[in-house]
Design an enzyme around this catalytic site. Sequence first.
Site, PDB file in Angstrom:
ATOM      1  N   HIS A 103      -1.001   2.839   4.218  1.00 28.77           N
ATOM      2  CA  HIS A 103      -0.843   1.413   4.491  1.00 28.77           C
ATOM      3  C   HIS A 103      -0.299   1.122   5.881  1.00 28.77           C
ATOM      4  CE1 HIS A 103      -1.711   0.702   0.291  1.00 28.77           C
ATOM      5  NE2 HIS A 103      -0.662   1.400  -0.098  1.00 28.77           N
TER       6      HIS A 103
ATOM      7  N   HIS B  50      -4.867  -1.495  -3.599  1.00 34.37           N
ATOM      8  CA  HIS B  50      -5.285  -0.194  -4.125  1.00 34.37           C
ATOM      9  C   HIS B  50      -6.588  -0.308  -4.911  1.00 34.37           C
ATOM     10  CE1 HIS B  50      -0.749  -0.016  -4.037  1.00 34.37           C
ATOM     11  NE2 HIS B  50      -1.105   0.894  -3.154  1.00 34.37           N
TER      12      HIS B  50
END
Length: 333
Positions: A58, A221
């Site tokens: 991320h 996700h």
Amino acid sequence: MKKILNNPADYVDEMLDGLVAAHPESYRRLGEGGRVIARAGGPVQGKVGIVSGGGSGHLPTFTGYVGPGLLDACSIGNVFAGPSVGDCVDAMRAADGGAGVLRLYGNYGGDRMNFDMAGEMLEMEGMETTSVLVADDVASAGPEERAKRRGVAGLVYAYKIAGAMAERPGTTLGEVTAAARKAVSATASIGVALTPCIVPESGKPTFSIADDEMEMGMGIHGEPGIWRGPLRRADEIAGEMLDRLLADTGIGRGERVSVLVNSLGATPHEELYILYRHLARRLAEAGVTVGLPLVGRYATSMEMAGASLTLLRLDGELEALLRAPANCPFWSL
């Protein structure tokens, strides 16, 4: 999809080594094989420490936001997997300047469990700690179940505001915690996905979606969104995202906000500015003033194509903290 890597099992560790090698003035990596990044100069004595953590994949969230005016230390796990309890403990110790430590992280089960366990262990040793969960994704739960929401790009605002408060001389752990909670309660986000990404260790896309499709509200996700359908024009995408956030927050005429238009990884700045163009016009028409726009890659999902929109409802205190100095390779105003 091709990736630049050596052994998939070494992906996170080699990334961390490269991060520290590129920015030694900002970061240091703790321990042999540990996955903790801390400020290069060590903890600041007498200052409240702030730690965060989560899965890799991320950047710049999470480890990129370690620095003055932001986080003091951060622990991460494998791609899209939470950090270990041991790394959470080490991060908290690395952040401890004697004034207590705030655990500030997204609302995901593994992160909650391991950070809570780490906090309990260190509290038994005498460390004073508190915890604030960021839960800003409006697509993951309604307003009546806000505590169930996922934490996404709103983490960036929480880091910045809590970090600025902690830099003020004499600020207590309670005051820093209150600032973080205020930021979280003033933040709402929603994302849109166009393509999946590939986790290096699995070598497979996180989900499947047709070339001419998009999914509104999908999580970082690949968690299910609100609807999936044909790809729409940029103004329609921006308009729906904004409408959903305004309906959820009640932000209206006469108010002031910060706007974060965030790339989920593959979406270029050009397309983010196309989205922001429409958002700025719509907000002006609604009588809402933009105090500080942020456009770029702030919280990604590997190479996923898509974007997220975050609104932070501003008051005088929050805007001053948001504009306060901060220093890390991934933050600028």
